[in-house]
Design a protein around this motif. Structure first.
Motif, short mmCIF file in Angstrom:
data_model
loop_
_atom_site.label_atom_id
_atom_site.label_comp_id
_atom_site.label_asym_id
_atom_site.label_seq_id
_atom_site.Cartn_x
_atom_site.Cartn_y
_atom_site.Cartn_z
N ARG A 203 0.83 -1.20 0.00
CA ARG A 203 0.00 0.00 0.00
C ARG A 203 0.87 1.26 0.00
O ARG A 203 1.92 1.30 0.63
N SER B 47 -2.36 -6.71 -5.16
CA SER B 47 -1.43 -7.70 -4.65
C SER B 47 -1.34 -8.85 -5.62
O SER B 47 -2.35 -9.44 -5.98
N VAL C 257 -3.57 -2.85 5.89
CA VAL C 257 -3.26 -4.16 5.33
C VAL C 257 -3.68 -5.26 6.29
O VAL C 257 -4.34 -6.24 5.92
N ASP D 62 -7.32 -5.48 4.39
CA ASP D 62 -6.98 -6.30 3.23
C ASP D 62 -6.95 -7.79 3.57
O ASP D 62 -7.38 -8.62 2.77
N THR E 236 1.18 -9.78 0.71
CA THR E 236 0.77 -8.37 0.69
C THR E 236 1.98 -7.44 0.76
O THR E 236 1.84 -6.25 1.04
#
Length: 478
Positions: free
Chosen positions: A57, A149, A253, A257, A311
């Motif tokens: 990110r 990702s 994240v 995510d 990630t």
């Protein structure tokens, strides 16, 4: 719940101001190192494939897409043939890719020429593998760039993805990019096409660069604390930069995510796993110790570590070698950026007064620069352990050669006695050239007293990271 075309058009119009003659506001003039490769694949692709920008990110993926769009508009591509969509938006995510494309063409009739689709956060598109397979196989006048990702996209449908997209990995800012973004007035250092060229330098060459590089060390330490994310690099306060790093990058994240992409429910255990890795950055991963400390089962901890790698929050290095011994051995773990550990552990600039923490942050930065510089060349990165637990931090296998790097970021100058692991590896594998990354700028040049046939270059970390970043940005190929 069904989203009407008019609702989708309303959202799309906000993200595509060029449809009504508007411009993209707030784009930086500077471009990331990946710009050159991305621009080639968009304007003159070697083969017909989609392009995937993958990375953590806030490393600048969206900015790269918008810069690419701006460049296409300046080249005269019709505005109606360019679509930008972020599937992070709940309306667009709910509508789905086919409804979004239909709404686009209802709003903007197609003009003559190639269509360009820029799909942000594409991991939220349902059945992505099937859709991209159809697009690449049957729609030849459409070019697609998407971000997200890589792992969830690639693993969703590996068979469909083969030969259908080209992946470009976006890492955090290099030290060179960091200085470039901050527009600092520093003495210009001579360019270096390859680290090998240092072995041809004379004593006056080393002395001259040592003098020029004096102002760089302070900025390098600031870089280690602020981090290599474009937003954190430009914030004045270090405390605010690290808070942004924690809250806007890492927390999203771990808490959003991981749930949305992977269905993780045990978020607290995942956070504890990441915290453990922050406390052991640059070290060998002891799964038994991790599981004991966090009270989680080994398969769960292993799964969490794989997700953190997916990630782009960590890198894992296997030990040097091949076969069963390597499969049973422990991995070495580096965080994606040198500043993550100090931000998560709330250390701030205190790491600059802690020689051990500063050495770990430097080693992490060195690996990140080597990885970013060489990953496109399919370089294999490992670490090496020999007799009496002697170790070499990073070993790069490139072009049939083994190139070792040992980080000794400390005040004392480096001698052969401090490099027993490096000497052992070079003698064992007949390696003629290696590098030891040092702290002091005058700890620079060919190491004296090495065994015959072994040449070790002492190279200060700020210079290594500067030159690696410069070579990456300008697309220099050895």
């Amino acid at each position: 719940m069904k989203i009407s075309p008019s609702e989708l058009i309303s959202v799309l119009a906000q993200f595509n101001p060029w449809w009504r003659g508007g411009h993209i506001a707030g784009l930086p003039a500077w471009k990331r190192a990946a710009w050159h490769e991305l621009n080639q694949w968009v304007t003159q692709p070697p083969v017909h494939r989609a392009v995937l920008l993958s990375g953590a990110r806030q490393v600048g993926k969206t900015t790269l897409l918008l810069q690419c769009i701006e460049d296409l508009l300046q080249q005269g591509v019709p505005a109606a043939n360019i679509l930008y969509v972020t599937f992070d938006h709940p309306m667009l995510k709910l509508g789905g890719i086919d409804a979004v494309l239909a709404a686009w063409r209802e709003r903007e009739p197609r003009a003559e020429g190639i269509e360009y689709l820029f799909l942000d956060e594409a991991q939220f598109i349902r059945d992505w593998g099937t859709w991209v397979k159809h697009q690449i196989d049957f729609v030849k006048d459409r070019r697609i760039v998407f971000t997200g990702s890589a792992t969830p996209l690639l693993e969703a449908d590996q068979e469909s993805g083969v030969g259908r997209w080209h992946a470009i990995r976006i890492t955090t800012l290099s030290f060179y990019e960091y200085l470039h973004i901050k527009q600092l007035a520093l003495p210009e250092l001579p360019p270096l096409r390859s680290l090998r060229h240092l072995f041809d330098w004379t004593a006056p060459d080393f002395y001259r660069v040592t003098e020029l590089a004096a102002p760089y060390t302070g900025h390098f330490h600031e870089y280690l604390v602020r981090g290599g994310f474009p937003q954190t690099a430009q914030i004045e306060s270090v405390a605010q930069a690290q808070r942004l790093l924690r809250e806007d990058i890492i927390d999203k994240v771990l808490k959003r995510d991981m749930t949305a992409l992977f269905g993780v429910r045990r978020i607290l255990d995942l956070e504890h796993t990441f915290l453990y890795l922050c406390m052991h950055d640059g070290g060998l991963l002891d799964m038994t110790d991790l599981c004991s400390n966090l009270q989680v089962k080994r398969p769960t901890a292993q799964h969490f570590i794989e997700l953190l790698e997916a990630t782009h929050l960590i890198y894992r290095l296997p030990p040097f070698g091949y076969g069963k011994d390597v499969l049973r051995a422990r991995y070495k773990v580096y965080l994606a950026d040198a500043a993550i550990s100090s931000a998560v552990l709330l250390k701030g600039k205190n790491i600059l007064d802690d020689p051990t923490a500063l050495g770990v942050a430097t080693e992490t930065a060195v690996f990140r620069h080597l990885f970013a510089r060489y990953y496109a060349q399919q370089v294999r990165f490992t670490y090496w352990r020999g007799k009496q637990e002697r170790e070499v931090d990073v070993v790069a296998e490139v072009g049939g050669q083994i190139v070792p790097f040992e980080v000794k970021y400390r005040t004392q100058h480096t001698g052969v006695r401090e490099l027993k692991g490096l000497m052992e590896l070079c003698q064992q594998k007949n390696i003629s050239r290696g590098y030891v990354v040092t702290k002091a700028l005058d700890d620079f040049g060919l190491l004296a007293g090495t065994p015959e046939g072994i040449n070790i270059m002492r190279l200060p970390a700020p210079l290594l990271c500067y030159w690696m970043g410069e070579a990456e940005l300008h697309g220099v190929v050895e």
